[in-house]
Design an enzyme around this catalytic site. Structure first.
Site, mmCIF file in Angstrom:
data_model
loop_
_atom_site.group_PDB
_atom_site.id
_atom_site.type_symbol
_atom_site.label_atom_id
_atom_site.label_comp_id
_atom_site.label_asym_id
_atom_site.label_seq_id
_atom_site.Cartn_x
_atom_site.Cartn_y
_atom_site.Cartn_z
ATOM 1 N N ASP A 196 0.858 -1.196 0.000
ATOM 2 C CA ASP A 196 0.000 0.000 0.000
ATOM 3 C C ASP A 196 0.894 1.246 0.000
ATOM 4 O OD1 ASP A 196 -3.118 0.762 1.089
ATOM 5 O OD2 ASP A 196 -1.536 2.246 1.438
ATOM 6 N N ILE A 197 0.679 2.139 -0.978
ATOM 7 C CA ILE A 197 1.527 3.341 -1.081
ATOM 8 C C ILE A 197 1.255 4.253 0.120
ATOM 9 C CG2 ILE A 197 2.114 5.349 -2.522
ATOM 10 C CD1 ILE A 197 1.304 3.722 -4.961
ATOM 11 N N GLU B 199 -4.766 2.474 -4.050
ATOM 12 C CA GLU B 199 -3.298 2.511 -4.076
ATOM 13 C C GLU B 199 -2.722 1.239 -3.454
ATOM 14 O OE1 GLU B 199 -5.046 3.334 -1.667
ATOM 15 O OE2 GLU B 199 -3.986 3.965 0.117
HETATM 16 N N1 LIG Z 1 -4.435 9.232 -8.680
HETATM 17 C C1 LIG Z 1 -5.185 8.230 -8.234
HETATM 18 N N2 LIG Z 1 -5.540 8.219 -6.926
HETATM 19 C C2 LIG Z 1 -6.287 7.197 -6.476
HETATM 20 C C3 LIG Z 1 -6.722 6.165 -7.316
HETATM 21 N N3 LIG Z 1 -7.436 5.282 -6.569
HETATM 22 C C4 LIG Z 1 -7.458 5.759 -5.312
HETATM 23 N N4 LIG Z 1 -6.755 6.912 -5.241
HETATM 24 C C5 LIG Z 1 -6.524 7.776 -4.085
HETATM 25 O O1 LIG Z 1 -5.724 7.116 -3.123
HETATM 26 C C6 LIG Z 1 -5.859 7.819 -1.879
HETATM 27 C C7 LIG Z 1 -5.824 6.842 -0.754
HETATM 28 O O2 LIG Z 1 -5.808 7.582 0.404
HETATM 29 P P1 LIG Z 1 -5.803 6.946 1.824
HETATM 30 O O3 LIG Z 1 -6.678 5.723 1.853
HETATM 31 O O4 LIG Z 1 -6.145 8.026 2.803
HETATM 32 O O5 LIG Z 1 -4.355 6.435 2.056
HETATM 33 P P2 LIG Z 1 -2.939 7.177 2.061
HETATM 34 O O6 LIG Z 1 -3.067 8.619 1.826
HETATM 35 O O7 LIG Z 1 -2.066 6.442 1.119
HETATM 36 O O8 LIG Z 1 -2.468 6.938 3.517
HETATM 37 P P3 LIG Z 1 -1.857 5.607 4.148
HETATM 38 O O9 LIG Z 1 -2.319 4.439 3.325
HETATM 39 O O10 LIG Z 1 -2.400 5.573 5.529
HETATM 40 O O11 LIG Z 1 -0.389 5.766 4.119
HETATM 41 C C8 LIG Z 1 -7.174 8.607 -1.988
HETATM 42 O O12 LIG Z 1 -6.872 9.991 -2.051
HETATM 43 C C9 LIG Z 1 -7.771 8.160 -3.314
HETATM 44 O O13 LIG Z 1 -8.472 9.203 -3.969
HETATM 45 C C10 LIG Z 1 -6.334 6.224 -8.695
HETATM 46 O O14 LIG Z 1 -6.671 5.368 -9.521
HETATM 47 N N5 LIG Z 1 -5.570 7.259 -9.097
#
Ligand SMILES: Nc1nc2c(ncn2[C@@H]2O[C@H](COP(=O)(O)OP(=O)(O)OP(=O)(O)O)[C@@H](O)[C@H]2O)c(=O)[nH]1
Length: 342
Positions: A219-220, A262
């Site tokens: 997970d990013i 992500e």
């Molecule tokens: N650019 C892009 N963003 C995405 C996509 N799918 C999901 N996201 C974004 O991924 C983000 C995930 O955020 P969070 O679940 O808060 O996780 P995080 O910011 O990585 O925080 P941690 O996992 O706790 O480190 C959200 O802002 C979603 O909008 C995609 O296909 N493209």
């Protein structure tokens, strides 16, 4: 009736059914005409028809056992070609044999399909033309009008059956391709080209149950901040970069998937937890080293990962759930970490 899943299996089952159809109809007609031929003292015709009746029964038995029926179909079609020539030559019962060659030649093409069927049909047509217009002594004495009618009608019938077979095969090929394209689309994540959840589950189901593997969930970290700071397109670039790294570091038999948002999932075969952990650490290092440039600003990214062992495919869901718990620990321990059940 089960036609199978792949175009090859479907075609094989189609031929199997046609052979059985020939056996049911053919053996009924052959046995009836064999008996009537003997009663009418046409012994040669009676023996030939009885021979084909026995062949039909042998074909039925062989078809039941065979996995691939094309060799049986080719053998039967060759014999049907000979039967057609014999019926043309001898005239069957008072010259009616030539008319039976129509249905025999249709079966001959349907059983083997249009490619090999074209060769059989061409041979039948050449034999038909030569025998009926060749003024041979040994052939049944058809009248000129009869000969012309038989040749013209068998040529038009042969042309029609070949054309309809070609159309069937090509339209069927187009349908198979469209269905395969849809299956690919339904199983693939369009952004990264990796498997999606559906694709991953069908790949897991297709694997042997005894296939042990390591499941890694990635997970990013703080991905939301990348999107917020540089926009969604920049976030997509980060996702694609990680997807490419995962593809680069995994083998053909492994599963590389975008699990959602992500989050990514790896199913690594022919390895152990220790080696798999080292591999994920290596990917993690390479990803963290990479410098993205968004709006003239440098940006780095990292991921956290959790790893678990899967003893066989049936344990997939539970292995993902354990890997998820490890991932949670990695996030809680400050992120940019790889945690396994070791
Ligand atoms: N650019 C892009 N963003 C995405 C996509 N799918 C999901 N996201 C974004 O991924 C983000 C995930 O955020 P969070 O679940 O808060 O996780 P995080 O910011 O990585 O925080 P941690 O996992 O706790 O480190 C959200 O802002 C979603 O909008 C995609 O296909 N493209």
């Amino acid at each position: 009736m089960n036609f199978g899943n792949t175009p090859r299996q479907i075609e094989n089952e189609r031929k199997r059914i046609l052979i059985y159809t020939f056996v049911i109809f053919g053996s009924t007609f052959l046995s009836t005409f064999a008996v009537t031929s003997f009663l009418a003292e046409r012994y040669q015709l009676g023996f030939i028809l009885s021979f084909f009746f026995v062949i039909a029964l042998i074909a039925a038995k062989a078809t039941k056992k065979a996995r691939h029926v094309q060799p049986i179909a080719i053998s039967l079609s060759s014999l049907l070609l000979l039967l057609s020539i014999y019926l043309l030559l001898g005239g069957g019962a008072e010259g009616t044999g030539a008319y039976w060659t129509y249905s025999v030649s249709i079966f001959m093409v349907l059983m083997v399909g249009p490619h090999i069927g074209s060769i059989f049909m061409a041979l039948y047509m050449v034999a038909n033309f030569m025998l009926l217009f060749g003024n041979f002594e040994f052939i049944y004495p058809y009248t000129d009008v009869e000969s012309k009618r038989i040749v013209i009608s068998s040529f038009s019938l042969g042309g029609l059956i070949l054309m309809s077979e070609w159309v069937r095969v090509h339209s069927y090929g187009a349908i198979s391709k469209a269905s395969e394209d849809h299956r690919q689309l339904a199983n693939t994540d369009p952004l990264t080209g990796l498997q999606n959840r559906l694709g991953t589950k069908s790949l897991i189901e297709a694997k042997e149950t005894c296939n042990a593997a390591i499941v890694a969930l990635l997970d990013i970290d703080h991905f939301k901040t990348v999107n917020d700071a540089h926009g969604h397109d920049a976030g997509d670039i980060v996702l694609k970069k990680l997807a490419n790294l995962l593809k680069k570091h995994t083998k053909g038999g492994d599963i590389t998937a975008r699990w959602g948002g992500e989050e990514f999932l790896l199913v690594l075969y022919d390895t152990n937890l220790c080696s798999a952990e080292r591999l994920v650490q290596k990917i993690n290092h390479e990803f963290a080293q990479y410098r993205f440039t968004f709006n003239h600003q440098e940006q780095t990214a990292s991921f956290s990962a959790g790893l678990a062992t899967m003893e066989d495919s049936k344990q997939f869901e539970s292995a993902v759930s354990i890997a998820d718990k490890c991932l949670y620990k990695a996030k809680n321990n400050g992120r940019n970490k790889v945690v396994s059940t070791l």
